[in-house]
Design an enzyme around this catalytic site. Structure first.
Site, PDB file in Angstrom:
ATOM      1  N   HIS A   9       0.876  -1.169   0.000  1.00 44.68           N
ATOM      2  CA  HIS A   9       0.000   0.000   0.000  1.00 44.68           C
ATOM      3  C   HIS A   9       0.915   1.221   0.000  1.00 44.68           C
ATOM      4  O   HIS A   9       2.019   1.169   0.555  1.00 44.68           O
ATOM      5  CB  HIS A   9      -0.839  -0.049   1.278  1.00 44.68           C
ATOM      6  CG  HIS A   9      -1.880   1.019   1.401  1.00 44.68           C
ATOM      7  ND1 HIS A   9      -1.580   2.315   1.727  1.00 44.68           N
ATOM      8  CD2 HIS A   9      -3.218   0.972   1.270  1.00 44.68           C
ATOM      9  CE1 HIS A   9      -2.695   3.026   1.790  1.00 44.68           C
ATOM     10  NE2 HIS A   9      -3.710   2.242   1.509  1.00 44.68           N
TER      11      HIS A   9
ATOM     12  N   ASP B 271       3.725  -4.175   7.871  1.00 49.35           N
ATOM     13  CA  ASP B 271       2.470  -3.444   7.766  1.00 49.35           C
ATOM     14  C   ASP B 271       1.347  -4.455   8.026  1.00 49.35           C
ATOM     15  O   ASP B 271       1.050  -5.303   7.186  1.00 49.35           O
ATOM     16  CB  ASP B 271       2.359  -2.822   6.362  1.00 49.35           C
ATOM     17  CG  ASP B 271       1.011  -2.141   6.136  1.00 49.35           C
ATOM     18  OD1 ASP B 271       0.112  -2.307   6.986  1.00 49.35           O
ATOM     19  OD2 ASP B 271       0.867  -1.459   5.108  1.00 49.35           O
TER      20      ASP B 271
ATOM     21  N   GLN C  97      -3.850  -5.109   7.094  1.00 55.60           N
ATOM     22  CA  GLN C  97      -4.827  -6.115   6.642  1.00 55.60           C
ATOM     23  C   GLN C  97      -4.683  -7.428   7.401  1.00 55.60           C
ATOM     24  O   GLN C  97      -5.635  -8.201   7.477  1.00 55.60           O
ATOM     25  CB  GLN C  97      -4.661  -6.373   5.130  1.00 55.60           C
ATOM     26  CG  GLN C  97      -4.939  -5.173   4.248  1.00 55.60           C
ATOM     27  CD  GLN C  97      -6.399  -4.704   4.286  1.00 55.60           C
ATOM     28  OE1 GLN C  97      -7.303  -5.423   4.686  1.00 55.60           O
ATOM     29  NE2 GLN C  97      -6.623  -3.467   3.886  1.00 55.60           N
TER      30      GLN C  97
ATOM     31  N   LYS D 238     -10.033  -0.808  10.687  1.00 55.08           N
ATOM     32  CA  LYS D 238     -10.174  -2.000   9.842  1.00 55.08           C
ATOM     33  C   LYS D 238     -10.482  -3.234  10.679  1.00 55.08           C
ATOM     34  O   LYS D 238     -10.469  -4.357  10.189  1.00 55.08           O
ATOM     35  CB  LYS D 238      -8.901  -2.219   9.029  1.00 55.08           C
ATOM     36  CG  LYS D 238      -8.652  -1.137   7.977  1.00 55.08           C
ATOM     37  CD  LYS D 238      -7.435  -1.461   7.149  1.00 55.08           C
ATOM     38  CE  LYS D 238      -6.923  -0.286   6.356  1.00 55.08           C
ATOM     39  NZ  LYS D 238      -7.744   0.060   5.203  1.00 55.08           N
TER      40      LYS D 238
ATOM     41  N   CYS E  94      -4.578   2.265  -3.709  1.00 54.34           N
ATOM     42  CA  CYS E  94      -3.349   2.871  -3.172  1.00 54.34           C
ATOM     43  C   CYS E  94      -2.171   1.921  -3.320  1.00 54.34           C
ATOM     44  O   CYS E  94      -1.350   1.772  -2.400  1.00 54.34           O
ATOM     45  CB  CYS E  94      -3.522   3.263  -1.705  1.00 54.34           C
ATOM     46  SG  CYS E  94      -4.839   4.413  -1.418  1.00 54.34           S
TER      47      CYS E  94
HETATM   48  N1  PLP Z   1      -1.484  -0.616   4.631  1.00 54.66           N
HETATM   49  C1  PLP Z   1      -2.411  -1.406   4.088  1.00 54.66           C
HETATM   50  C2  PLP Z   1      -2.026  -2.794   3.669  1.00 54.66           C
HETATM   51  C3  PLP Z   1      -3.711  -0.941   3.920  1.00 54.66           C
HETATM   52  O1  PLP Z   1      -4.635  -1.732   3.366  1.00 54.66           O
HETATM   53  C4  PLP Z   1      -4.027   0.378   4.340  1.00 54.66           C
HETATM   54  C5  PLP Z   1      -5.363   0.932   4.130  1.00 54.66           C
HETATM   55  O2  PLP Z   1      -6.112   0.521   3.284  1.00 54.66           O
HETATM   56  C6  PLP Z   1      -3.023   1.149   4.907  1.00 54.66           C
HETATM   57  C7  PLP Z   1      -1.762   0.627   5.043  1.00 54.66           C
HETATM   58  C8  PLP Z   1      -3.282   2.548   5.384  1.00 54.66           C
HETATM   59  O3  PLP Z   1      -4.112   2.520   6.496  1.00 54.66           O
HETATM   60  P1  PLP Z   1      -4.702   3.879   7.108  1.00 54.66           P
HETATM   61  O4  PLP Z   1      -5.378   4.576   5.964  1.00 54.66           O
HETATM   62  O5  PLP Z   1      -5.647   3.411   8.152  1.00 54.66           O
HETATM   63  O6  PLP Z   1      -3.556   4.647   7.642  1.00 54.66           O
END
Ligand code: PLP
Length: 413
Positions: A121, A197, A200, A223, A363
Site C-alpha cells: 500500500h 504493515d 490487513q 479496519k 493505493c
Molecule cells: N497498509 C495497508 C495494507 C492498507 O490496506 C491500508 C489501508 O487501506 C493502509 C496501510 C493505510 O491505512 P490507514 O489509511 O488506516 O492509515
C-alpha cells in the site's frame, strides 16, 4: 443467515440500498462498527472524558486510567509491553513515524539499503521511496514473480545476501489478499530491522511481533471494528529507546530549557499532543468484540467465504481474478470483468444489487503495474475488490456472484 447476535450488533446491515439489503464487501477499506463500540464512545464522552496524563481531578484520573488500560490490553494482545505500544492516527502515521524517527536518530543512514516489497500500500511505499530521495539511502524492491502479484518465497530469498538495513513489507496484500509468510522474514533477514504493515493482517490474525521477530508492526483500528483515527505502532523497546521523536510538543518532553529538551520515557516520547482519547478507549471495545468472537472462528469463517467466492467467480468467463487463487488468499478477491471498467462494475453492483465493493488502484500503483504485465484483458490499472469480514455470509457471496454475472450479461447485449 447471519446469527441474530451479529445482525443486531451491526445496525448498518439492516440498511437498504435502492430497496435491496446492503451487502457490505468493503471491509478491507474500513469495517462496519458494532453497537458496543459506538455505545462506548457515548458513554466515555459523558462519564469519563477529560484530557489524559495531565490533571489530578477525578475525571482526568478516570480518563487516564481507561486510556492506559486500553494500552495494556493492546500490549497483551500483541505479546508486548505497554511501553512498546504507541497510539497513532492509523497505519499511515505509524509507518511515517518509524521511517522519520529511524532517520533522525541516525539508525538509518545514507548508503544503507532499504528493501520494500512491490505489494505495498502507498502507506508503506511512499515514505520509504520519498525519503530515500531526500536522505540518500538506497532502496531496492522485492518483486513478486508469481501469479498476478503473488510473492513467492524465492522472491524474498533472492535478497538474502544484500544485508538490508530495513525490510518493509505487508503481512497481507490489500489488493490480492495474499497472506505473506511473515514467520520466515527473520530467518531470511537475520540482521535487518523488519517493519511489518499489519493493516490487513491483524484484523484477521493476531500475530505476535516478538514471536515472529519483527521490530515494528503497524495497524489501524478502523479496519477491525474500531473507530477511525486510531492506529497502533508496536516498536521494539531497544530500538525505540534510541529513536528521536517524530512529533515535538506537549507530553513528549521531560524537561524544556532555553538550551534544549530532554524526552519523556516510552511510549510517551512518541505521543506528542492530546491524543485521540475517546476513539482509543472505544478501540478496546472493538478488540474485546473480536476476542470474544474468537480470532480463530473469525479466520475460519472468512477463509470459507474467500474460497467460496474464488471458486464461484472463477466459473464466470471473462472475469480475471488477481493473486494466488489458493489457500494463501484470505479475505479479499480482486477482479476485473473483461471490457468493463471496474468503476462501472462497482457502480452497477451498488445501484442494482446493494453491493458495496471498492474499485480503483487501492493505493497500490506499483502492484497495479505488475498485474498489468500478466493481464489477458485491457487492464485498466485498477480492479474491483470484494473484501469480507466477520458479519458477511455465504448469501453475500452468492449475491456478489450473481451480480457480477448480470453486469457481464448487460454489457454484452
Ligand atoms: N497498509 C495497508 C495494507 C492498507 O490496506 C491500508 C489501508 O487501506 C493502509 C496501510 C493505510 O491505512 P490507514 O489509511 O488506516 O492509515
Amino acid at each position: 443467515m447471519l446469527s441474530t447476535g451479529l445482525y443486531e450488533d451491526f445496525p448498518t446491515l439492516k440498511m437498504k440500498i435502492n430497496g435491496k439489503r446492503i451487502v457490505y464487501l468493503d471491509s478491507a477499506a474500513t469495517t462496519l462498527k458494532p453497537k458496543q463500540v459506538v455505545k462506548k464512545l457515548e458513554e466515555f464522552y459523558y462519564n469519563s472524558y477529560a484530557n489524559v496524563h495531565r490533571a489530578v481531578h477525578t475525571l482526568a484520573v478516570r480518563a487516564t486510567t481507561e486510556f492506559e488500560e486500553t494500552r495494556e490490553e493492546f500490549a497483551e494482545f500483541l505479546g508486548a509491553s505497554p511501553e512498546e505500544i504507541i497510539f497513532t492516527s492509523g497505519t499511515t502515521m505509524a509507518i511515517n513515524l518509524a521511517v522519520v524517527s529511524l532517520l533522525r536518530s541516525g539508525i538509518l543512514k545514507e548508503d544503507d539499503l532499504v528493501l520494500v516489497s512491490l505489494l505495498e500500500h502507498h502507506a508503506n511505499f511512499v515514505p520509504w521511496l520519498r525519503l530515500s530521495k531526500l536522505h540518500g539511502y538506497r532502496i531496492d524492491f522485492i518483486r513478486p514473480s508469481g501469479r498476478f502479484g503473488t510473492l513467492e518465497m524465492d522472491d524474498l530469498l533472492k535478497h538474502r545476501d544484500k544485508n538490508p538495513k530495513v525490510v518493509a513489507i505487508t503481512g497481507l496484500s490489500n489488493v490480492t489478499g495474499q497472506r505473506i509468510p511473515v514467520e520466515e522474514l527473520r530467518n531470511v533477514f537475520p540482521n535487518s530491522i523488519i517493519l511489518l504493515d499489519g493493516a490487513q493482517l491483524i484484523p484477521h490474525e493476531p500475530v505476535k511481533p516478538k514471536e515472529i521477530g519483527v521490530d515494528f508492526l503497524a495497524f489501524s483500528l478502523h479496519k477491525m471494528l474500531g473507530p477511525t483515527g486510531v492506529g497502533v505502532l508496536y516498536g521494539k523497546r531497544e530500538l525505540m529507546e534510541q529513536m528521536e521523536p517524530f512529533l515535538y510538543g506537549g507530553e513528549m518532553i521531560d524537561r524544556v530549557s532555553l538550551e534544549d529538551v530532554t524526552f519523556n520515557e516510552l511510549p510517551y516520547k512518541f505521543e506528542a499532543g492530546t491524543p485521540n482519547i475517546a476513539d482509543i478507549v472505544a478501540s478496546r471495545e472493538a478488540l474485546r468484540y473480536l476476542k470474544e468472537t474468537g480470532f480463530d472462528s473469525v479466520h475460519e469463517k472468512i477463509e470459507q467465504l474467500t474460497q467460496m467466492a474464488l471458486k464461484e467467480m472463477m466459473k464466470i468467463g471473462g472475469v480475471e481474478i488477481y493473486g494466488p487463487l489458493d489457500e494463501r488468499q484470505h479475505g479479499i478477491v480482486s477482479f476485473n470483468v473483461k471490457g468493463i471498467h471496474p468503476h462501472d462494475v462497482a457502480h452497477i453492483l451498488d445501484q442494482e444489487f446493494g453491493i458495496a465493493v471498492r474499485s480503483g488502484h487501492h493505493c497500490a500503483q506499483p502492484l497495479m503495474s505488475i498485474l498489468k504485465e500478466q493481464s489477458q484483458i485491457d487492464f485498466p490499472n485498477s480492479t474491483c475488490r470484494a473484501s469480507f469480514y466477520i458479519y458477511n455470509t455465504e448469501e453475500d457471496v452468492k449475491i456478489l456472484v450473481e451480480g457480477v454475472k448480470k453486469v457481464k450479461e448487460w454489457f454484452s447485449r
